[in-house]
Design a protein around this motif. Structure first.
Motif, PDB file in Angstrom:
ATOM      1  N   MET A   1     -67.436  -7.872 -23.879  1.00 15.53           N
ATOM      2  CA  MET A   1     -66.908  -6.683 -24.899  1.00 15.53           C
ATOM      3  C   MET A   1     -67.539  -6.769 -25.896  1.00 15.53           C
ATOM      4  O   MET A   1     -67.667  -7.913 -26.514  1.00 15.53           O
ATOM      5  CB  MET A   1     -65.285  -6.928 -24.824  1.00 15.53           C
ATOM      6  N   THR A   2     -68.146  -5.576 -26.598  1.00 14.88           N
ATOM      7  CA  THR A   2     -68.848  -5.643 -27.982  1.00 14.88           C
ATOM      8  C   THR A   2     -67.725  -5.056 -28.858  1.00 14.88           C
ATOM      9  O   THR A   2     -66.738  -4.813 -28.807  1.00 14.88           O
ATOM     10  CB  THR A   2     -70.085  -4.604 -27.565  1.00 14.88           C
ATOM     11  N   GLU A   4     -67.792  -2.697 -30.802  1.00 15.35           N
ATOM     12  CA  GLU A   4     -67.479  -1.149 -30.832  1.00 15.35           C
ATOM     13  C   GLU A   4     -66.216  -0.984 -29.871  1.00 15.35           C
ATOM     14  O   GLU A   4     -65.597  -0.070 -29.978  1.00 15.35           O
ATOM     15  CB  GLU A   4     -68.782  -0.441 -30.568  1.00 15.35           C
ATOM     16  N   GLN A   5     -66.059  -1.737 -28.881  1.00 17.19           N
ATOM     17  CA  GLN A   5     -64.947  -1.457 -27.959  1.00 17.19           C
ATOM     18  C   GLN A   5     -63.729  -2.236 -28.362  1.00 17.19           C
ATOM     19  O   GLN A   5     -62.687  -1.637 -27.470  1.00 17.19           O
ATOM     20  CB  GLN A   5     -65.735  -2.165 -26.493  1.00 17.19           C
TER      21      GLN A   5
END
Length: 147
Positions: A1-2, A4-5
């Motif tokens: 998961m980045t 941004e997420q």
């Protein structure tokens, strides 16, 4: 998961983790909560939970404090930053609404002011007829008004 997420407002960090991420002592975070500087969310049991936004704010507080800015001034700066963020979210929402409205209404109308000042609806691409009338006002002579 980045990054941004991740929801930056999700209260996910316990005080110990938040203190470590912010390079502060947990007691400092408690003090900032008490004075309303950085106020975390709470669990049902009353435990503090910090979000990524809180961690960023704590780091900003540490930097501003190291630069000699007072805690009341830092509080005001954070309030203004929060207000700006809220206004940016509102603008993004309004822009999305506008885009949706334009897409839903092909051949959207354009508005102009009529000669009387009333709003006139025009079809897109229609030209406005320009008024070229000139009105000349002459003040009546004082003795001609009595005639």
């Amino acid at each position: 998961m980045t990054d941004e997420q991740l929801d930056e407002d999700a209260p996910i960090f316990a005080i110990a983790a938040a203190a470590e991420l912010a390079s502060m002592h947990a007691q400092t975070l408690r003090q900032y909560d008490r004075i309303g500087l950085v106020v975390p969310g709470r669990t049902r049991g009353g435990s503090r939970r910090y979000s990524l936004r809180h961690i960023r704010q704590l780091r900003e507080v540490a930097q501003m404090s190291a630069e000699g800015i007072s805690l009341p001034a830092i509080t005001r700066i954070l309030e203004l930053e929060n207000e700006v963020s809220a206004l940016r979210r509102q603008v993004r929402g309004l822009e999305q609404q506008l885009r949706a409205e334009v897409q839903q209404r092909p051949g959207a109308r354009v508005f102009a002011a009529g000669a009387t000042g009333a709003v006139v609806t025009l079809r897109q691409g229609a030209r406005v007829r320009r008024a070229t009338e000139v009105v000349l006002y002459r003040r009546p002579a004082p003795d001609s008004a009595a005639d």
